[in-house]
Motif scaffolding. Sequence first.
Motif, PDB file in Angstrom:
ATOM      1  N   PHE A  98     -25.512 -20.510  20.123  1.00 52.48           N
ATOM      2  CA  PHE A  98     -24.153 -20.056  19.869  1.00 52.48           C
ATOM      3  C   PHE A  98     -23.870 -20.191  18.375  1.00 52.48           C
ATOM      4  N   THR A  99     -23.417 -19.097  17.774  1.00 56.61           N
ATOM      5  CA  THR A  99     -23.176 -19.059  16.346  1.00 56.61           C
ATOM      6  C   THR A  99     -21.801 -18.456  16.077  1.00 56.61           C
ATOM      7  N   ASP A 100     -21.075 -19.052  15.138  1.00 49.56           N
ATOM      8  CA  ASP A 100     -19.763 -18.523  14.762  1.00 49.56           C
ATOM      9  C   ASP A 100     -19.933 -17.215  13.998  1.00 49.56           C
ATOM     10  N   VAL A 101     -19.327 -16.165  14.494  1.00 53.02           N
ATOM     11  CA  VAL A 101     -19.354 -14.860  13.850  1.00 53.02           C
ATOM     12  C   VAL A 101     -17.918 -14.334  13.777  1.00 53.02           C
ATOM     13  N   ASN A 102     -17.383 -14.293  12.588  1.00 50.08           N
ATOM     14  CA  ASN A 102     -16.002 -13.819  12.380  1.00 50.08           C
ATOM     15  C   ASN A 102     -15.006 -14.564  13.272  1.00 50.08           C
ATOM     16  N   LEU A 118     -36.109  -7.925  15.659  1.00 52.03           N
ATOM     17  CA  LEU A 118     -35.688  -6.708  16.350  1.00 52.03           C
ATOM     18  C   LEU A 118     -34.385  -7.039  17.068  1.00 52.03           C
ATOM     19  N   LEU A 119     -33.286  -6.526  16.549  1.00 50.91           N
ATOM     20  CA  LEU A 119     -31.960  -6.818  17.080  1.00 50.91           C
ATOM     21  C   LEU A 119     -31.639  -5.819  18.186  1.00 50.91           C
ATOM     22  N   ALA A 143     -20.507  -2.682  15.870  1.00 49.79           N
ATOM     23  CA  ALA A 143     -21.580  -2.648  14.866  1.00 49.79           C
ATOM     24  C   ALA A 143     -21.370  -3.737  13.820  1.00 49.79           C
ATOM     25  N   ASP A 144     -20.119  -3.962  13.453  1.00 48.56           N
ATOM     26  CA  ASP A 144     -19.809  -5.013  12.472  1.00 48.56           C
ATOM     27  C   ASP A 144     -20.165  -6.395  13.023  1.00 48.56           C
ATOM     28  N   ILE A 145     -19.881  -6.620  14.303  1.00 43.10           N
ATOM     29  CA  ILE A 145     -20.238  -7.897  14.929  1.00 43.10           C
ATOM     30  C   ILE A 145     -21.747  -8.078  14.918  1.00 43.10           C
ATOM     31  N   ALA A 146     -22.491  -7.038  15.265  1.00 44.61           N
ATOM     32  CA  ALA A 146     -23.948  -7.126  15.297  1.00 44.61           C
ATOM     33  C   ALA A 146     -24.510  -7.451  13.922  1.00 44.61           C
ATOM     34  N   MET A 147     -23.992  -6.787  12.894  1.00 46.59           N
ATOM     35  CA  MET A 147     -24.494  -7.032  11.546  1.00 46.59           C
ATOM     36  C   MET A 147     -24.092  -8.418  11.065  1.00 46.59           C
ATOM     37  N   ALA A 148     -22.885  -8.854  11.405  1.00 49.19           N
ATOM     38  CA  ALA A 148     -22.438 -10.188  11.003  1.00 49.19           C
ATOM     39  C   ALA A 148     -23.275 -11.275  11.676  1.00 49.19           C
ATOM     40  N   LEU A 149     -23.662 -11.050  12.936  1.00 49.71           N
ATOM     41  CA  LEU A 149     -24.547 -12.000  13.607  1.00 49.71           C
ATOM     42  C   LEU A 149     -25.893 -12.054  12.902  1.00 49.71           C
ATOM     43  N   ALA A 150     -26.451 -10.890  12.583  1.00 49.18           N
ATOM     44  CA  ALA A 150     -27.743 -10.845  11.896  1.00 49.18           C
ATOM     45  C   ALA A 150     -27.700 -11.645  10.595  1.00 49.18           C
ATOM     46  N   LYS A 151     -26.608 -11.520   9.856  1.00 48.52           N
ATOM     47  CA  LYS A 151     -26.475 -12.263   8.603  1.00 48.52           C
ATOM     48  C   LYS A 151     -26.278 -13.758   8.862  1.00 48.52           C
ATOM     49  N   THR A 159     -23.586   2.461  19.165  1.00 50.96           N
ATOM     50  CA  THR A 159     -23.265   1.448  18.157  1.00 50.96           C
ATOM     51  C   THR A 159     -24.317   1.441  17.061  1.00 50.96           C
ATOM     52  N   ALA A 160     -25.589   1.588  17.448  1.00 49.47           N
ATOM     53  CA  ALA A 160     -26.678   1.579  16.463  1.00 49.47           C
ATOM     54  C   ALA A 160     -26.595   2.761  15.513  1.00 49.47           C
ATOM     55  N   GLN A 161     -26.102   3.916  15.989  1.00 52.58           N
ATOM     56  CA  GLN A 161     -25.904   5.054  15.089  1.00 52.58           C
ATOM     57  C   GLN A 161     -24.928   4.704  13.978  1.00 52.58           C
ATOM     58  N   ILE A 162     -23.842   4.049  14.340  1.00 52.55           N
ATOM     59  CA  ILE A 162     -22.828   3.654  13.365  1.00 52.55           C
ATOM     60  C   ILE A 162     -23.386   2.604  12.419  1.00 52.55           C
TER      61      ILE A 162
END
Length: 282
Positions: free
Chosen positions: A12-16, A31-32, A81-89, A107-110
Amino acid sequence: MPLDTDNANDNFTDVNGHQIAWRSTGTGRPLLMLNRFRASMDDWDPALIDALARHHQVITFDSAGVAQSGGDVPETLEGAADIAMALAKAIELDKPNVLGWSMGGMTAQILAAKYCDEIGGVILAGTTPSFAIEGTIPVPNEWLGTATKEQNTPEDMQFLFYADTDTSRAAGMASLERIGGGDAIAGAASKTAMQTIAAQGAATRTFFFGEDGASKKLGTISVPVLVANGDQDRAFAVENSVALVRTIPNAQLAIYPDAGHAFLFQHAEQFAKDVTEFLTAR
């Protein structure tokens, strides 16, 4: 933060401001995995995850407001998409490759258009562009009606995800049993609340009809893209995959035989091989 790649324990990780649940399986370049409508990370077929994990560090997660994760479902797929990228970071993934299935593929297109400098290759599996794109076929009402039921049975899942052949239906039942730990009914059961389903449905409809502007940005995608689908997908017809390939620069297309929306489960070994070869070549 260091990643645990020795097992698939929940993290579990804090994301936004939201606690996002995620798992890491395997080793290699990240691979996300972006999931389908109403699915939790428990709805990925273990056969696919295991096949991909031989060559990749596979990251599955529940987005905000889904299953084990906190927060609310974003109002748009761009928010997802923003949540996914923020998790990756947040978990320090270095230019992850991205695999999006169905709604996750939208979502991946965006994500590919917005974060092209921060990701690697992208796999768009069993998905569609906006129906505003020329040549697309809208999702049938019968499919939508079944997909939005409060609970789905194994028979519903066969209709939603597999072709109407003995081979495909047998593969579908085997997949449901793997997902359910030997119990196809448990494999078919919804792991998300109806409010989650309603919120995701609203965001997806906005994407379908081009109201979020995502379709206008497909031509700006500069990362390598593989579009894949089953030849008998009842949700998003092969024509929609072709429309994606025609719109995204240099995208490639792979179609799997005797398969529906869950072709990536039915053909898990071949699909994982094709994904690995596509990403390795780039």
